[in-house]
Design a protein around this motif. Structure first.
Motif, mmCIF file in Angstrom:
data_model
loop_
_atom_site.group_PDB
_atom_site.id
_atom_site.type_symbol
_atom_site.label_atom_id
_atom_site.label_comp_id
_atom_site.label_asym_id
_atom_site.label_seq_id
_atom_site.Cartn_x
_atom_site.Cartn_y
_atom_site.Cartn_z
ATOM 1 N N ASP A 117 0.848 -1.190 0.000
ATOM 2 C CA ASP A 117 0.000 0.000 0.000
ATOM 3 C C ASP A 117 0.882 1.237 0.000
ATOM 4 O OD1 ASP A 117 -1.300 2.315 1.462
ATOM 5 O OD2 ASP A 117 -3.029 1.030 1.091
ATOM 6 N N ALA A 118 0.789 2.028 -1.029
ATOM 7 C CA ALA A 118 1.709 3.148 -1.236
ATOM 8 C C ALA A 118 1.785 4.087 -0.043
ATOM 9 C CB ALA A 118 1.316 3.915 -2.486
ATOM 10 N N THR A 119 0.659 4.489 0.531
ATOM 11 C CA THR A 119 0.677 5.454 1.626
ATOM 12 C C THR A 119 1.275 4.851 2.887
ATOM 13 O OG1 THR A 119 -1.263 6.567 0.735
ATOM 14 C CG2 THR A 119 -0.745 6.986 3.034
ATOM 15 N N ASP A 120 0.795 3.676 3.297
ATOM 16 C CA ASP A 120 1.298 3.041 4.520
ATOM 17 C C ASP A 120 2.774 2.684 4.406
ATOM 18 O OD1 ASP A 120 -1.156 3.274 5.719
ATOM 19 O OD2 ASP A 120 -1.742 1.194 5.383
ATOM 20 N N ALA A 121 3.157 2.113 3.280
ATOM 21 C CA ALA A 121 4.551 1.706 3.096
ATOM 22 C C ALA A 121 5.470 2.916 3.063
ATOM 23 C CB ALA A 121 4.699 0.889 1.809
ATOM 24 N N THR A 122 5.063 3.963 2.393
ATOM 25 C CA THR A 122 5.891 5.165 2.305
ATOM 26 C C THR A 122 5.995 5.857 3.662
ATOM 27 O OG1 THR A 122 5.324 5.449 -0.011
ATOM 28 C CG2 THR A 122 6.182 7.380 1.130
ATOM 29 N N ASP A 123 4.888 5.912 4.401
ATOM 30 C CA ASP A 123 4.917 6.516 5.742
ATOM 31 C C ASP A 123 5.866 5.761 6.665
ATOM 32 O OD1 ASP A 123 3.092 8.387 4.880
ATOM 33 O OD2 ASP A 123 1.388 7.522 5.976
ATOM 34 N N ALA A 124 5.776 4.436 6.664
ATOM 35 C CA ALA A 124 6.647 3.620 7.516
ATOM 36 C C ALA A 124 8.107 3.760 7.085
ATOM 37 C CB ALA A 124 6.210 2.159 7.466
ATOM 38 N N ALA A 125 8.342 3.775 5.785
ATOM 39 C CA ALA A 125 9.706 3.922 5.265
ATOM 40 C C ALA A 125 10.291 5.278 5.639
ATOM 41 C CB ALA A 125 9.721 3.734 3.753
ATOM 42 N N THR A 126 9.471 6.306 5.629
ATOM 43 C CA THR A 126 9.933 7.644 5.976
ATOM 44 C C THR A 126 10.336 7.726 7.445
ATOM 45 O OG1 THR A 126 8.572 8.635 4.255
ATOM 46 C CG2 THR A 126 9.277 10.086 6.038
ATOM 47 N N VAL A 127 9.544 7.130 8.318
ATOM 48 C CA VAL A 127 9.879 7.106 9.750
ATOM 49 C C VAL A 127 11.190 6.352 9.962
ATOM 50 C CG1 VAL A 127 9.165 6.210 12.003
ATOM 51 C CG2 VAL A 127 7.501 7.336 10.544
ATOM 52 N N LEU A 128 11.317 5.177 9.327
ATOM 53 C CA LEU A 128 12.538 4.387 9.452
ATOM 54 C C LEU A 128 13.737 5.156 8.914
ATOM 55 C CD1 LEU A 128 14.007 1.743 10.114
ATOM 56 C CD2 LEU A 128 13.375 0.936 7.827
ATOM 57 N N ALA A 129 13.587 5.754 7.747
ATOM 58 C CA ALA A 129 14.688 6.511 7.142
ATOM 59 C C ALA A 129 15.122 7.664 8.037
ATOM 60 C CB ALA A 129 14.275 7.029 5.765
ATOM 61 N N ASP A 130 14.171 8.391 8.588
ATOM 62 C CA ASP A 130 14.503 9.515 9.474
ATOM 63 C C ASP A 130 15.303 9.048 10.688
ATOM 64 O OD1 ASP A 130 13.227 11.280 7.775
ATOM 65 O OD2 ASP A 130 11.409 11.432 9.008
ATOM 66 N N GLU A 131 14.868 7.950 11.296
ATOM 67 C CA GLU A 131 15.565 7.415 12.478
ATOM 68 C C GLU A 131 16.977 6.953 12.118
ATOM 69 O OE1 GLU A 131 14.568 7.150 15.739
ATOM 70 O OE2 GLU A 131 12.709 8.208 15.304
ATOM 71 N N LEU A 132 17.088 6.200 11.021
ATOM 72 C CA LEU A 132 18.398 5.664 10.638
ATOM 73 C C LEU A 132 19.338 6.749 10.104
ATOM 74 C CD1 LEU A 132 17.392 2.268 8.986
ATOM 75 C CD2 LEU A 132 18.462 2.642 11.223
ATOM 76 N N ARG A 133 18.797 7.735 9.413
ATOM 77 C CA ARG A 133 19.640 8.832 8.920
ATOM 78 C C ARG A 133 20.258 9.596 10.087
ATOM 79 N NH1 ARG A 133 15.067 10.489 4.738
ATOM 80 N NH2 ARG A 133 15.694 9.190 2.967
ATOM 81 N N THR A 134 19.463 9.830 11.125
ATOM 82 C CA THR A 134 19.966 10.525 12.314
ATOM 83 C C THR A 134 21.078 9.716 12.981
ATOM 84 O OG1 THR A 134 17.839 11.595 12.679
ATOM 85 C CG2 THR A 134 19.309 11.444 14.571
ATOM 86 N N ALA A 135 20.886 8.408 13.072
ATOM 87 C CA ALA A 135 21.845 7.543 13.758
ATOM 88 C C ALA A 135 23.099 7.261 12.939
ATOM 89 C CB ALA A 135 21.174 6.220 14.144
ATOM 90 N N THR A 136 22.974 7.244 11.592
ATOM 91 C CA THR A 136 24.088 6.798 10.750
ATOM 92 C C THR A 136 24.675 7.870 9.851
ATOM 93 O OG1 THR A 136 22.654 6.119 8.924
ATOM 94 C CG2 THR A 136 23.104 4.465 10.650
ATOM 95 N N ASP A 137 23.959 8.934 9.618
ATOM 96 C CA ASP A 137 24.364 9.996 8.691
ATOM 97 C C ASP A 137 24.486 9.468 7.255
ATOM 98 O OD1 ASP A 137 24.782 12.735 8.415
ATOM 99 O OD2 ASP A 137 26.960 12.518 8.451
ATOM 100 N N LEU A 138 23.718 8.434 6.927
ATOM 101 C CA LEU A 138 23.684 7.881 5.570
ATOM 102 C C LEU A 138 22.474 8.441 4.827
ATOM 103 C CD1 LEU A 138 24.506 4.145 6.381
ATOM 104 C CD2 LEU A 138 26.009 5.792 5.256
ATOM 105 N N PRO A 139 22.518 8.521 3.476
ATOM 106 C CA PRO A 139 21.399 9.108 2.728
ATOM 107 C C PRO A 139 20.126 8.258 2.744
ATOM 108 C CG PRO A 139 23.100 8.324 1.220
ATOM 109 C CD PRO A 139 23.646 8.195 2.617
ATOM 110 N N LEU A 140 20.227 6.949 2.639
ATOM 111 C CA LEU A 140 19.108 6.003 2.687
ATOM 112 C C LEU A 140 17.876 6.462 1.901
ATOM 113 C CD1 LEU A 140 19.469 5.142 6.459
ATOM 114 C CD2 LEU A 140 20.256 3.771 4.532
ATOM 115 N N PRO A 141 17.992 6.551 0.574
ATOM 116 C CA PRO A 141 16.840 6.945 -0.238
ATOM 117 C C PRO A 141 15.727 5.900 -0.169
ATOM 118 C CG PRO A 141 18.600 6.145 -1.637
ATOM 119 C CD PRO A 141 19.156 6.224 -0.244
#
Length: 64
Positions: free
Chosen positions: A28-52
Motif C-alpha cells: 500500500d503506497a501510503t502506509d509503506a511510504t509513511d513507515a519507510a519515511t519514519v525508518l529513514a529519518d531514524e536511521l539517517r539521524t543515527a548513521t548519517d547515511l542518505p538512505l533513499p
C-alpha cells in the motif's frame, strides 16, 4: 517507531548499512511510504547515511 510484532533470526551474513543502502517501500503506497519515511529519518539521524526510499526495484542490498 512501533515495536515489531516478532523478530526471527536467520542464518547468513549480517546486513550492513552503507552509503548505497536504500529503503524499499512496497505494498500500500501510503502506509509503506509513511513507515519507510519514519525508518529513514531514524536511521539517517543515527548513521548519517542518505538512505533513499524507492517504491520498486530489487530487494538486494535494500531494507524492505
Amino acid at each position: 517507531m512501533p515495536k515489531p510484532v516478532s523478530v526471527h533470526a536467520l542464518s547468513g551474513d549480517p546486513f550492513e548499512l552503507t552509503s548505497s543502502t536504500r529503503i524499499l517501500a512496497t505494498g500500500d503506497a501510503t502506509d509503506a511510504t509513511d513507515a519507510a519515511t519514519v525508518l529513514a529519518d531514524e536511521l539517517r539521524t543515527a548513521t548519517d547515511l542518505p538512505l533513499p526510499i524507492n517504491q520498486n526495484g530489487s530487494a538486494q542490498g535494500a531494507i524492505s
